[in-house]
Write a protein that holds these residues in place. Structure first.
Motif, mmCIF file in Angstrom:
data_model
loop_
_atom_site.group_PDB
_atom_site.id
_atom_site.type_symbol
_atom_site.label_atom_id
_atom_site.label_comp_id
_atom_site.label_asym_id
_atom_site.label_seq_id
_atom_site.Cartn_x
_atom_site.Cartn_y
_atom_site.Cartn_z
ATOM 1 N N GLU A 134 39.727 42.213 39.016
ATOM 2 C CA GLU A 134 39.962 42.207 37.571
ATOM 3 C C GLU A 134 41.031 43.225 37.177
ATOM 4 O O GLU A 134 41.846 42.974 36.280
ATOM 5 C CB GLU A 134 38.661 42.485 36.834
ATOM 6 N N ALA A 137 44.338 41.764 38.074
ATOM 7 C CA ALA A 137 44.712 40.718 37.121
ATOM 8 C C ALA A 137 45.280 41.325 35.842
ATOM 9 O O ALA A 137 46.252 40.807 35.271
ATOM 10 C CB ALA A 137 43.505 39.840 36.807
ATOM 11 N N GLU A 141 49.114 40.809 34.536
ATOM 12 C CA GLU A 141 49.404 40.286 33.192
ATOM 13 C C GLU A 141 50.356 41.221 32.451
ATOM 14 O O GLU A 141 51.250 40.755 31.727
ATOM 15 C CB GLU A 141 48.107 40.104 32.412
#
Length: 270
Positions: A134, A137, A141
C-alpha cells in the motif's frame, strides 16, 4: 547570476513577511534575481478562500500580481523581481487553473503535487496502518501525478518532487525505482525543470528535495534544474544555495536555469 525562484509571503496564510521583505532579503543575500511565487488560490471550490491557512483568497490574486509588478519597477536596476506563482496540480481542475492563470503575465509557474487521493503529502497519519504494498502504491501514484503534471504544459518548473518524504523520512526507503525513472524520463521529454528545494531541511526528513539519487537520475534523463529556497520566512531566502551549487557540480551538472516571461535562461553553476 544568482537567483531564488521559490518564495512565499503573508497572503498564503502560513508564511511571514511582505513581498518587499523577501525582495530586500534577496538583495542582502547577493541575488541578482528573486522570484515571488506564492500559492494560488484554490479554484476548485466556489468559496472565496476555501483553505485560509494554505492558499490566498481568490480576490487577492489580482492584488498579488499588481504588487509584484509594481515592486518589479521599483527595484529595477537593484534586483530583477520575477512574477511567479506556485500552483497545485489537481487533474480534475487542471483546465480551470490553466484558464485562470493564463490571464496574468507570469514569468513562470511552479507546479506542485501537494496531495494524493485527497490527503496531504505532509500528513504524517496517512502512512499509519499501511503495509509495504500500500505504501508503494501511494508513492507510485504520487509520481504518476507528477508525470501527468509535466505533460500538461502548464508549468515551467515542478516543485519539490520528493516532498512526500518531508514528514515521513521512511518514504525514501519505499522501493519504486521504475516509477521514479519513468517520471524523470517524462519530465526530461517535456522540457520542464525541477527545483532543488532546500525547505526539506525544515521538515522531519532534514534534507533537500529531491535526493541526490534522484538528481543523478535526473541528469541521466536530461532534466533541467533550478533553485528555490521555498522560503516562508525572509531569513530563508537563498538558504544553502552555495551548498546546492557544490553538490550539483559533484553530481555532474554544469548549469541550471531560471525563467523570465516563460523563456528559459541558462546560467552556469557558480
Amino acid at each position: 547570476m544568482k537567483f531564488d525562484l521559490h518564495t512565499h509571503h503573508f497572503r498564503c496564510g502560513h508564511a511571514d513577511g511582505s513581498i518587499r521583505d523577501y525582495i530586500e532579503a534577496g538583495i542582502n543575500a547577493g541575488l541578482g534575481v528573486i522570484g515571488i511565487s506564492d500559492h494560488t488560490p484554490y479554484f476548485g471550490s466556489p468559496s472565496e478562500q476555501a483553505f485560509p491557512k494554505i492558499a490566498m483568497a481568490k480576490s487577492e490574486l489580482v492584488h498579488y500580481v499588481e504588487e509584484v509588478l509594481s515592486l518589479q519597477k521599483e527595484y529595477e536596476g537593484k534586483i530583477d523581481v520575477l512574477l511567479g506563482i506556485e500552483s497545485d496540480y489537481f487533474p480534475e481542475h487542471a483546465e480551470l487553473y490553466r484558464q485562470t492563470l493564463s490571464a496574468y503575465p507570469f514569468d513562470y509557474i511552479i507546479g506542485s503535487v501537494h496531495s494524493v487521493k485527497g490527503v496531504s503529502i505532509f500528513n504524517k497519519g496517512r502512512w499509519k496502518g499501511l503495509d509495504r504494498r500500500e505504501k508503494a502504491a501511494a508513492k507510485a501514484e504520487y509520481y504518476r501525478l507528477i508525470s501527468e503534471s509535466a505533460r500538461t504544459g502548464m508549468f515551467q518548473i515542478l516543485g519539490h518532487i520528493d516532498a512526500m518524504k518531508g514528514n515521513y523520512p521512511q518514504f525514501s526507503e519505499i522501493s519504486t525505482p521504475a516509477e521514479i525513472d519513468e517520471c524523470l524520463r517524462v519530465i526530461g521529454e517535456c522540457g520542464v525543470a525541477i527545483e532543488i528545494n532546500t525547505s526539506g531541511c525544515t521538515k522531519l526528513c532534514g534534507g533537500w528535495y529531491p535526493s541526490d539519487d534522484i538528481l543523478a537520475r535526473a541528469l541521466h534523463y536530461g532534466v533541467e534544474v533550478t533553485f528555490g529556497s521555498d522560503a516562508h520566512l525572509p531569513s530563508r531566502v537563498a538558504d544553502q544555495r552555495e551548498a546546492v551549487v557544490a553538490r550539483l557540480k559533484e553530481i555532474g551538472f554544469t548549469h541550471w536555469v531560471y525563467y523570465k516571461r516563460r523563456g528559459k535562461i541558462t546560467v552556469p553553476l557558480q
